[in-house]
Scaffold this motif. Structure first.
Motif, short mmCIF file in Angstrom:
data_model
loop_
_atom_site.label_atom_id
_atom_site.label_comp_id
_atom_site.label_asym_id
_atom_site.label_seq_id
_atom_site.Cartn_x
_atom_site.Cartn_y
_atom_site.Cartn_z
N UNK A 56 -27.07 -82.53 105.00
CA UNK A 56 -27.27 -81.21 104.42
C UNK A 56 -28.06 -80.31 105.36
N UNK A 57 -29.03 -80.89 106.05
CA UNK A 57 -29.86 -80.12 106.97
C UNK A 57 -29.08 -79.66 108.20
N UNK A 58 -27.97 -80.33 108.50
CA UNK A 58 -27.15 -79.91 109.65
C UNK A 58 -26.17 -78.81 109.28
N UNK A 59 -25.96 -78.58 107.99
CA UNK A 59 -24.98 -77.59 107.54
C UNK A 59 -25.59 -76.21 107.41
N UNK A 60 -24.83 -75.20 107.77
CA UNK A 60 -25.23 -73.83 107.49
C UNK A 60 -25.21 -73.61 105.97
N UNK A 111 -19.01 -89.92 96.88
CA UNK A 111 -19.53 -88.73 96.21
C UNK A 111 -20.95 -88.46 96.69
N UNK A 112 -21.51 -87.35 96.24
CA UNK A 112 -22.87 -86.98 96.64
C UNK A 112 -23.93 -87.63 95.76
N UNK A 113 -23.51 -88.39 94.76
CA UNK A 113 -24.48 -89.04 93.89
C UNK A 113 -25.28 -88.05 93.08
N UNK A 114 -26.60 -88.12 93.22
CA UNK A 114 -27.50 -87.27 92.43
C UNK A 114 -27.94 -86.00 93.15
N UNK A 115 -27.34 -85.69 94.26
CA UNK A 115 -27.82 -84.57 95.09
C UNK A 115 -27.19 -83.23 94.72
N UNK A 116 -27.12 -82.96 93.42
CA UNK A 116 -26.49 -81.71 92.97
C UNK A 116 -27.35 -80.49 93.28
N UNK A 117 -28.62 -80.71 93.59
CA UNK A 117 -29.47 -79.57 93.98
C UNK A 117 -29.15 -79.10 95.40
N UNK A 118 -28.53 -79.98 96.17
CA UNK A 118 -28.21 -79.64 97.57
C UNK A 118 -26.77 -79.19 97.76
N UNK A 146 -22.69 -76.63 100.70
CA UNK A 146 -24.15 -76.73 100.82
C UNK A 146 -24.82 -75.53 100.19
N UNK A 147 -25.80 -75.78 99.36
CA UNK A 147 -26.57 -74.70 98.72
C UNK A 147 -27.68 -74.24 99.66
#
Length: 273
Positions: free
Chosen positions: A235-239, A251-258, A272-273
């Motif tokens: 996520x940190x590498x994505x714009x 899947x992204x699992x529990x990372x719905x905030x990201x 990416x949020x």
């Protein structure tokens, strides 16, 4: 191989590269490490593990990781991610990023089929959309295995490998006959791709910021905790607004905030949020 030796090796492998071996995979360890055991004159798996844990044995560690990493790969694997790339992502990015270089990361790229497939899609898109991505495109392709990276950089494939997912039209369009029975990828497709050694458990220095990340069919080999850590680092590498493409069973699992789930029918991608 004793159960204790197998367990010790499993612990080493997970710490070294994150791969979780199932309890019934002793046969896999035996078959893939037999050559290393013979050449290194190790009369047991336990002695190999002891040697791996000694300082200064980075070459042996590299050989073991090369032997144990799975390198199953196809051209245009599962096809719909590439259709999403062609029909949704590239048009969107071409419209809003006309003044920036397009950057895509292919994680766990194996012998190069995924990043080169991405480069072909970009080439086809630009044929239909002259002037798109005037600042150019870069595909960073990474893998932990130095052996497969060396193969990928050559961009030479035998017909058996080319027949796995590559159409005859694309074979004729993007390859030329090479040495012996191999075919060589055209320079215009190859030049977009830069290969780098990278362990997904380590730092992602110099990877981002990316518009798109392909991390497909690799998270299945990690524990839940390591998956979450890898996804947070990706996520940190994505714009902001960049896209992550995972394998069909991932899947992204529990990372719905990201990440925000985007339904593409068929297929799901993550913004990416």
């Amino acid at each position: 191989m004793t159960q204790q030796e197998f367990d010790q090796f499993c612990q080493f492998l997970e710490q070294a590269c994150g791969i979780l071996l199932a309890k019934h995979k002793q046969y896999l360890v035996e078959s893939r490490l037999s050559k290393i055991l013979i050449e290194g004159q190790f009369d047991s798996l336990g002695k190999l593990v002891v040697s791996l844990q000694r300082p200064g044995n980075s070459r042996l560690k590299e050989q073991v990781i090369n032997a144990m990493t799975t390198n199953e790969t196809l051209w245009f694997r599962d096809i719909h991610p590439y259709e999403i790339l062609k029909d949704k992502l590239l048009p969107e990015l071409a419209e809003k990023s006309s003044s920036q270089r397009l950057k895509i990361w292919s994680a766990a790229c194996s012998t190069g089929q995924e990043p080169y497939s991405i480069s072909m899609i970009i080439d086809e898109f630009k044929e239909l959309n002259p002037g798109a991505f005037r600042m150019g495109e870069e595909i960073i392709a990474t893998d932990i295995s130095t052996r497969v990276l060396d193969q990928a950089r050559m961009a030479e494939y035998e017909m058996l490998a080319l027949g796995r997912g590559l159409s005859q039209d694309r074979l004729k369009k993007f390859f030329e006959p090479g040495k012996q029975e191999a075919w060589t990828l055209l320079p215009k497709i190859k030049k977009r791709v830069v290969f780098r050694e990278l362990n997904l458990l380590g730092a992602y220095t110099g990877i981002g910021p990316c518009d798109i990340v392909f991390c497909r069919n690799v998270l299945i080999y990690f524990s839940s905790e390591r998956k979450q850590d890898i996804l947070q680092k990706i996520h940190k590498t994505l714009k902001p607004g960049g896209y992550l493409l995972l394998g069909a069973s991932e899947s992204i699992g529990e990372l719905h905030k990201l990440f925000e789930m985007v339904h593409c029918r068929p297929g799901i991608i993550y913004r990416a949020k």
